[in-house]
Design a protein around this motif. Structure first.
Motif, mmCIF file in Angstrom:
data_model
loop_
_atom_site.group_PDB
_atom_site.id
_atom_site.type_symbol
_atom_site.label_atom_id
_atom_site.label_comp_id
_atom_site.label_asym_id
_atom_site.label_seq_id
_atom_site.Cartn_x
_atom_site.Cartn_y
_atom_site.Cartn_z
ATOM 1 N N ASN A 23 0.829 -1.207 0.000
ATOM 2 C CA ASN A 23 0.000 0.000 0.000
ATOM 3 C C ASN A 23 0.864 1.258 0.000
ATOM 4 N N GLY A 24 1.987 1.210 0.704
ATOM 5 C CA GLY A 24 2.894 2.353 0.685
ATOM 6 C C GLY A 24 3.505 2.575 -0.689
ATOM 7 N N VAL A 25 3.875 1.497 -1.369
ATOM 8 C CA VAL A 25 4.424 1.622 -2.720
ATOM 9 C C VAL A 25 3.373 2.190 -3.675
ATOM 10 N N LEU A 26 2.129 1.726 -3.554
ATOM 11 C CA LEU A 26 1.064 2.230 -4.417
ATOM 12 C C LEU A 26 0.750 3.700 -4.119
ATOM 13 N N PHE A 27 0.808 4.092 -2.844
ATOM 14 C CA PHE A 27 0.574 5.494 -2.490
ATOM 15 C C PHE A 27 1.639 6.376 -3.113
ATOM 16 N N ARG A 28 2.869 5.960 -3.038
ATOM 17 C CA ARG A 28 3.944 6.758 -3.628
ATOM 18 C C ARG A 28 3.816 6.812 -5.145
ATOM 19 N N ALA A 29 3.450 5.689 -5.787
ATOM 20 C CA ALA A 29 3.289 5.690 -7.238
ATOM 21 C C ALA A 29 2.148 6.602 -7.674
ATOM 22 N N ARG A 30 1.095 6.642 -6.882
ATOM 23 C CA ARG A 30 -0.069 7.472 -7.259
ATOM 24 C C ARG A 30 0.199 8.950 -7.029
ATOM 25 N N THR A 31 0.883 9.298 -5.967
ATOM 26 C CA THR A 31 1.060 10.708 -5.608
ATOM 27 C C THR A 31 2.412 11.263 -6.019
ATOM 28 N N GLY A 32 3.439 10.415 -6.161
ATOM 29 C CA GLY A 32 4.761 10.887 -6.507
ATOM 30 C C GLY A 32 5.500 11.581 -5.380
ATOM 31 N N VAL A 33 5.092 11.377 -4.127
ATOM 32 C CA VAL A 33 5.748 12.051 -3.006
ATOM 33 C C VAL A 33 7.135 11.452 -2.792
ATOM 34 N N PRO A 34 8.077 12.200 -2.235
ATOM 35 C CA PRO A 34 9.374 11.606 -1.871
ATOM 36 C C PRO A 34 9.174 10.473 -0.866
ATOM 37 N N TRP A 35 10.074 9.507 -0.922
ATOM 38 C CA TRP A 35 9.941 8.358 -0.036
ATOM 39 C C TRP A 35 9.930 8.787 1.426
#
Length: 299
Positions: A23-35
């Motif tokens: 879910n964290g990987v998908l959130f980052r892929a959707r929003t593009g936020v820095p890790w």
């Protein structure tokens, strides 16, 4: 997905919860936020990043995507009917899209290890490093992709942004492998390929003829005029089916689905294999959304 992910039997420690990390990987892929800006509900950002980096390197994401394609092919009623009647034509659509590279995507160390890519997302770096190149808009990375008629990505290659589309035609098609349930070789030769004017060349058409693949590729005006100026020596014009060409918009719709994820529309990853892992994760989401039926439809 759970049977395809690494288990908790590794010596030296236990894996963190896969669901939370995915879910964290998908959130980052959707929003593009820095890790480092991931919400705390996904756990330590270092864990999420390291899991994504590791699974991008060893092909775990690509394995999940391949199994999802196999399940979708086995349970698709249209595909099952096509196998029984042998009347449906398997066609693919080819195109490319440029992804603007963020300034944080540049400057990767040269001596860092490069794990071998597996399946879709093989690197193509003949004139660039980490699939980054210069174009009018600055640093860009280009994704050359194949999609089916339902606007789902089948296979792709990344290259520097200034790389042309036509030279990547054969490498992209050579990498197409669609496995099936049970014995038998993966499907690697579609019945038809649809492409725009950028792929119209004598070499590409000869490549398709050698493999017995029908071509629906638009011919640019300059090539058409050059053939007419040569008279009889110009040969016959290539066959072109306008009805089939209208269905090429599936690859355009596939790109639109892909670029709804900000980490795909803009490349934030320094390493090409990590960016390919991001492409694989988002492709999994596209396939899942297309495969899962609504309760009303299932009823």
């Amino acid at each position: 997905m759970q049977p395809l992910l690494p288990g908790n039997g590794r010596p030296g420690g236990q894996w963190a919860d896969h669901r939370k990390v995915v879910n964290g990987v998908l959130f980052r892929a959707r929003t593009g936020v820095p890790w480092a800006d991931l919400p705390e509900r996904y756990g330590p950002w270092q864990t999420v990043y390291e899991r994504h980096r590791r699974w991008s390197a060893d092909g775990t994401w690509q394995t999940v995507l391949e199994e999802l394609q196999i399940e979708a092919d086995a349970h698709d009623p249209d595909e099952a009917h096509a196998r029984e009647t042998s009347r449906r034509e398997g066609a693919v659509n080819i195109d490319s899209t440029s992804c603007r590279a963020h300034q944080h995507a540049a400057g990767a160390p040269r001596k860092a290890p490069r794990p071998p890519a597996k399946g879709g997302g093989m690197r193509e770096e003949a004139d660039g490093r980490e699939a980054l190149g210069r174009s009018r808009g600055g640093l860009t990375s280009k994704v050359h992709l194949l999609s089916d008629d339902r606007a789902r990505p089948l296979h792709w290659l990344t290259s520097p942004g200034q790389r042309g589309d036509s030279p990547m035609f054969a490498p992209v098609l050579d990498g197409l492998r669609i496995r099936r349930h049970g014995p038998g070789r993966p499907r690697s030769r579609p019945d038809r390929v649809r492409g725009d004017k950028a792929y119209s060349s004598r070499d590409n058409r000869a490549y398709l003829r050698r493999r017995g693949i029908k071509a629906t590729i638009a011919q640019p005006d300059d090539q058409r005029a050059h053939r007419k100026n040569r008279g009889r020596c110009g040969g016959r014009p290539p066959t072109f089916d306008e009805t089939q060409y209208r269905r090429r918009n599936a690859v355009e719709r596939c790109v639109n689905k892909w670029k709804q994820f900000r980490a795909v529309a803009t490349c934030y990853d320094k390493r090409d294999y990590i960016f390919n892992g991001t492409l694989a994760v988002t492709a999994i989401v596209i396939w899942l959304r297309d495969t899962v039926q609504e309760p009303s439809e299932a009823a």
